[in-house]
Design an enzyme around this catalytic site. Structure first.
Site, PDB file in Angstrom:
ATOM      1  CE  LYS A   1      10.029  -0.856  -9.789  1.00 40.30           C
ATOM      2  NZ  LYS A   1       8.907  -1.671  -9.402  1.00 40.30           N
TER       3      LYS A   1
ATOM      4  CB  CYS B   1       8.583   0.604  -4.378  1.00 42.34           C
ATOM      5  SG  CYS B   1       8.758  -1.158  -4.130  1.00 42.34           S
TER       6      CYS B   1
HETATM    7  N1  SAJ Z   1       0.003   5.366  -0.309  1.00 38.68           N
HETATM    8  C1  SAJ Z   1      -0.739   6.409   0.176  1.00 38.68           C
HETATM    9  N2  SAJ Z   1      -1.886   6.723  -0.459  1.00 38.68           N
HETATM   10  C2  SAJ Z   1      -2.314   6.050  -1.547  1.00 38.68           C
HETATM   11  C3  SAJ Z   1      -1.554   4.990  -2.047  1.00 38.68           C
HETATM   12  C4  SAJ Z   1      -0.374   4.660  -1.411  1.00 38.68           C
HETATM   13  O1  SAJ Z   1      -0.369   7.055   1.159  1.00 38.68           O
HETATM   14  O2  SAJ Z   1      -3.393   6.400  -2.052  1.00 38.68           O
HETATM   15  C5  SAJ Z   1       1.204   4.969   0.420  1.00 38.68           C
HETATM   16  C6  SAJ Z   1       1.049   3.585   1.055  1.00 38.68           C
HETATM   17  O3  SAJ Z   1       0.406   3.657   2.285  1.00 38.68           O
HETATM   18  C7  SAJ Z   1       2.489   3.148   1.175  1.00 38.68           C
HETATM   19  C8  SAJ Z   1       3.148   3.778  -0.059  1.00 38.68           C
HETATM   20  O4  SAJ Z   1       2.281   4.800  -0.490  1.00 38.68           O
HETATM   21  O5  SAJ Z   1       3.077   3.663   2.331  1.00 38.68           O
HETATM   22  C9  SAJ Z   1       3.413   2.803  -1.185  1.00 38.68           C
HETATM   23  O6  SAJ Z   1       2.281   1.968  -1.398  1.00 38.68           O
HETATM   24  P1  SAJ Z   1       1.780   1.543  -2.851  1.00 38.68           P
HETATM   25  O7  SAJ Z   1       0.665   0.590  -2.654  1.00 38.68           O
HETATM   26  O8  SAJ Z   1       1.493   2.733  -3.657  1.00 38.68           O
HETATM   27  O9  SAJ Z   1       3.022   0.899  -3.530  1.00 38.68           O
HETATM   28  P2  SAJ Z   1       4.064  -0.271  -3.164  1.00 38.68           P
HETATM   29  O10 SAJ Z   1       5.355   0.384  -2.762  1.00 38.68           O
HETATM   30  O11 SAJ Z   1       3.489  -1.293  -2.276  1.00 38.68           O
HETATM   31  O12 SAJ Z   1       4.233  -0.896  -4.604  1.00 38.68           O
HETATM   32  C10 SAJ Z   1       4.663  -0.056  -5.659  1.00 38.68           C
HETATM   33  C11 SAJ Z   1       3.756  -0.298  -6.848  1.00 38.68           C
HETATM   34  N3  SAJ Z   1       3.961   0.758  -7.841  1.00 38.68           N
HETATM   35  C12 SAJ Z   1       2.952   1.437  -8.377  1.00 38.68           C
HETATM   36  O13 SAJ Z   1       1.803   1.257  -8.079  1.00 38.68           O
HETATM   37  C13 SAJ Z   1       3.327   2.441  -9.418  1.00 38.68           C
HETATM   38  C14 SAJ Z   1       4.015  -1.674  -7.417  1.00 38.68           C
HETATM   39  O14 SAJ Z   1       3.324  -1.870  -8.621  1.00 38.68           O
HETATM   40  C15 SAJ Z   1       5.512  -1.878  -7.669  1.00 38.68           C
HETATM   41  O15 SAJ Z   1       5.788  -3.167  -8.086  1.00 38.68           O
HETATM   42  C16 SAJ Z   1       6.242  -1.659  -6.386  1.00 38.68           C
HETATM   43  O16 SAJ Z   1       5.972  -0.331  -5.938  1.00 38.68           O
HETATM   44  C17 SAJ Z   1       7.714  -1.845  -6.612  1.00 38.68           C
HETATM   45  O17 SAJ Z   1       8.264  -2.881  -6.227  1.00 38.68           O
HETATM   46  O18 SAJ Z   1       8.333  -0.979  -7.203  1.00 38.68           O
END
Ligand code: SAJ
Length: 452
Positions: free
Chosen positions: A203, A257
């Site tokens: 994780k 996360c």
């Molecule tokens: N972000 C960027 N650019 C991107 C993608 C994301 O700047 O191209 C930023 C987002 O704006 C945000 C942050 O990253 O601020 C996190 O967003 P996210 O969509 O990547 O992830 P979370 O935190 O909403 O969800 C993540 C997910 N993990 C992965 O994709 C590896 C999800 O599957 C997990 O369940 C979750 O964390 C968790 O609970 O751990």
């Protein structure tokens, strides 16, 4: 009918409770906050997630689910409480232990305890020992304990809770089996069985992988911008390579996360986690880079407008697009900082958060998109919410814009065709020039005023 007690009715606990109840289990959801429990029992969940109200209504009506503040005996206990970090970036496991302590009060022979909260490597075993000590029961013989990290993406939780593969790591083989048979009630994805430590680390690695990749995108954006290249166009073009998939630069990384989990690995493996630490620092620095751009733009504006305070509109303050979650939001941090500096008149448009809640966080209510754009001298696009994306780009035509999330970037779908280019050029000067712009030179300096 088997009974499940789910502890922590937040973004993971409540949807999990609903899905388990839909699968025919008897579910009680526990939360320490009475107002949350009351709201849930009245079918007014405080979290926003597509379809949550309808689904909650369904399981309340069938009486397969209800919320409570007092722990009840059950066959399965799921701990889904937050695991934040302390100011010195160490895991704060106080909620996990508070939950374990209350579970110990009702735990009996044959029960199973599942830790879903994200935790540092080794925590599940320590929690199991804690429960054994508190109850006098023997772990692995009298009761079973495993870690099964949640993996759902906010905004698509109900779908992903069912279809995503899960990793199940028991503290022993029997625990792993018991917990796997529980998830079979509602998971159609594969269940991968392993040790508790491997599940915990998987994780943390998953989210660190994403954090590192976002940091890469942010560094690419910073470099590109220094030489006047549009980072969104650059990344779009680089991603045409079949084995390249650069993520999207934004105003930073937030949520509970990505901004947190890598620190749990850094805490445990300080020597082997230098890349993770650097990525965290790069992503944490991003909002300050945006603030510097805003300051520069405001100074430019003030140089030509001596009479009034510059009105800056922030589009979006949640941690990412189309969610209502403000936890660890870099956009919210930018808002807070601008309010603290008190140099501009700040306007905020956040359609996903109730004005009352926004006011509690930053002392400001949200205004409508139309009002905001009308009033603003400078528009800062922080989060690419769907209603913002749907806006006609002409709306921004006479505004000074700082686009930190690629909101105004329009991918040019045209692909060069020699015949079209040469043929059209000889007949109509206007058409080929427009198409050439996208194909040969990109649109960076002509279509958008500014990028992050
Ligand atoms: N972000 C960027 N650019 C991107 C993608 C994301 O700047 O191209 C930023 C987002 O704006 C945000 C942050 O990253 O601020 C996190 O967003 P996210 O969509 O990547 O992830 P979370 O935190 O909403 O969800 C993540 C997910 N993990 C992965 O994709 C590896 C999800 O599957 C997990 O369940 C979750 O964390 C968790 O609970 O751990």
């Amino acid at each position: 009918m088997k009974k499940v007690c789910i502890v922590g009715l937040g973004y993971i606990g409540l949807p999990t409770a609903i899905v388990a109840a839909q699968a025919g289990l008897k579910v009680v959801g526990i939360d320490i906050k009475e107002e949350i429990v009351d709201c849930i029992n009245r079918c007014c969940p405080v979290i926003k997630e597509p379809e949550i109200v309808e689904k909650l209504q369904e399981v309340l009506t069938t009486k397969n689910f209800y919320a409570a503040t007092v722990y009840e005996p059950a066959d399965y206990f799921i701990i889904a409480v937050p695991t934040p970090f302390t100011p010195d970036k160490k895991a704060d496991l106080s909620y996990v232990y508070a939950a374990a302590s209350s579970i110990a009060g009702v735990l009996k022979k044959g029960d199973t305890v599942i830790l879903e909260s994200t935790v540092p490597v080794g925590t599940t075993k320590t929690v199991a020992q804690f429960l054994a000590t508190k109850t006098g029961l023997s772990v692995g013989a009298d009761f079973f304990v495993a870690h099964c990290p949640e993996r759902v993406l906010p905004g698509n939780i109900f779908q992903e809770l069912k279809v995503n593969d899960r990793i199940i790591g028991g503290i022993d083989r029997g625990s792993t089996q018991h917990v796997a048979s529980f998830y079979e009630y509602f998971v159609s994805g594969d269940l991968y069985l392993t040790t508790a430590e491997t599940a915990e680390m998987a994780k943390l690695v998953e989210n660190s992988y994403r954090d590192v990749n976002v940091a890469f995108a942010h560094q690419v954006a910073s470099m590109a911008q220094t030489v006047g290249i549009d980072p969104y166009e650059l990344i779009d073009l680089a991603n045409k390579h079949p084995r390249v998939k650069i993520l999207r630069p934004t105003c930073g990384v937030g949520g509970h996360c990505l901004a947190v989990d890598p620190w749990f690995l850094v805490e445990t493996f300080p020597e082997q986690s230098k890349l993770l630490k650097a990525a965290r620092e790069i992503n944490d620095a991003k909002p300050f880079e945006v603030l510097a751009r805003i300051s520069a733009k405001v100074a430019q504006w003030e140089a030509s407008h001596h009479t009034k305070t510059c009105r800056v509109l922030l589009l979006g303050v949640t941690y990412k697009a189309d969610v209502d979650d403000l936890r660890e939001s870099p956009a919210l941090e930018i808002a807070r900082q601008l309010i603290k500096e008190n140099q501009v008149e700040l306007l905020v448009c956040e359609p996903n958060v109730q004005s009352r809640i926004l006011e509690q966080h930053i002392g400001k209510r949200s205004i409508t998109l139309e009002e905001g754009i009308d009033a603003a001298d400078i528009v800062v696009c922080l989060v690419a919410h769907t209603p913002f994306k749907a806006l006609d780009k002409k709306t921004f035509a006479h505004k000074k814009v700082i686009d930190c999330c690629g909101l105004l970037y329009m991918p040019n779908k045209q692909v060069f065709s020699g015949q079209q280019f040469f043929g059209a050029a000889s007949q109509d000067q206007k058409t080929p020039q427009q198409s050439i712009k996208g194909i040969w030179f990109g649109q960076s300096h002509t279509e958008r005023e500014e990028t992050p």
